[in-house]
Scaffold this active site. Structure first.
Site, mmCIF file in Angstrom:
data_model
loop_
_atom_site.group_PDB
_atom_site.id
_atom_site.type_symbol
_atom_site.label_atom_id
_atom_site.label_comp_id
_atom_site.label_asym_id
_atom_site.label_seq_id
_atom_site.Cartn_x
_atom_site.Cartn_y
_atom_site.Cartn_z
ATOM 1 C CB SER A 27 -7.711 -0.393 12.156
ATOM 2 O OG SER A 27 -8.788 0.494 12.407
ATOM 3 C CE1 TYR A 37 -9.268 -1.906 7.639
ATOM 4 C CE2 TYR A 37 -10.342 -0.918 9.550
ATOM 5 C CZ TYR A 37 -9.269 -0.998 8.681
ATOM 6 O OH TYR A 37 -8.195 -0.155 8.853
ATOM 7 C CG ASN A 55 0.231 1.096 4.825
ATOM 8 O OD1 ASN A 55 -0.289 1.633 5.802
ATOM 9 N ND2 ASN A 55 0.044 1.541 3.586
ATOM 10 N N GLY A 107 0.838 -1.193 0.000
ATOM 11 C CA GLY A 107 0.000 0.000 0.000
ATOM 12 C C GLY A 107 0.870 1.238 0.000
#
Length: 248
Positions: A141, A154, A88, A10
């Protein structure tokens, strides 16, 4: 520390782009990996011209096991080693409702946020063990600890990646360190699509009163990737302006 071989997935935009620039500016050889080859190669060319490092771009969809293998094989053939891997790349597409979430989308989110980082970390960790060791940094996250109805797949993938981080630290020690940065909202192309109301509401939920700038994640990533973190492995560092509460 300069002259390391650093792979960032990423890496062509957002947080990954900021990380790649930091490593290149420090004199590291950077492999910029993302789905779009042209964007990766353009950024690598910029680093070669500006910093004089051996930067290269490589197209890789981390949701593909085969493409993850191809990335590690390429780096091994080109450089003979990997010193730092930053996992990432990630995605969190919106869906109409939990009931309307398709199996295809669920599998895609799990693939990009968990399966790919797992495969890359395993392959990179094996290569690091073969050479002089190294460091793996997984970008997770705060959704892992504060999941919302709109990001459950996610959040589940990132929570699992926190667990994988701990497990791989045990698997690849003592020569390879594996850590994670649990990121909050940062000002990237994703948040650029937010309306003023969403941006204001999110900022109000953050003790520091704003979302982060991409450069503000670099300190944690650089620390975990560098020698100052020589006694740190299996750790998850929260970088979110104080937004998330960690359960006791």
């Amino acid at each position: 520390m300069s002259g390391r071989v650093v792979v960032v997935t990423g890496g062509s935009r957002g947080l990954g782009r900021a990380m790649c620039r930091h490593f290149a500016a420090d004199g590291d050889h950077v492999v910029v990996a993302s789905r779009k080859r042209e964007a990766c190669e353009a950024l690598a060319e910029e680093f070669r011209a500006e910093y004089g490092v051996d930067a290269v771009g490589f197209a890789c969809h981390v949701g593909s096991w085969e493409q993850c293998d191809a990335l590690i094989d390429f780096v091994d053939e080109r450089f003979g080693r990997i010193d730092v891997l930053v996992n990432n790349a990630g995605m969190s597409p919106l869906y109409p409702s939990l009931g309307e979430l398709s199996e295809e989308l669920f599998d895609k989110v799990i693939g990009v946020n968990l399966r790919g980082p797992f495969r890359l970390a395993v392959r990179a960790g094996e290569l690091m063990q073969r050479e002089q060791g190294g460091a793996i940094v997984n970008i997770t996250s705060i959704a892992a600890v504060q999941p919302q109805p709109y990001d459950l797949p996610y959040a589940a993938a990132k929570a699992a990646l926190n667990t994988v981080t701990s497990g791989l630290a045990r698997s690849f020690g003592p020569t390879v360190r594996v850590n994670a940065v649990m990121a909050g909202p940062f000002d990237t192309d994703v948040t650029a699509a937010w309306n003023d109301h969403t941006r204001q509401r999110t900022s109000e939920d953050i003790p520091l009163g704003r979302i982060g700038n991409p450069e503000e994640i670099i300190g944690a990533v650089a620390y975990l990737a560098g020698p100052s973190a020589s006694y740190t492995t299996g750790a998850v560092i929260k970088v979110d302006g104080g937004m998330a509460s960690i359960p006791a």
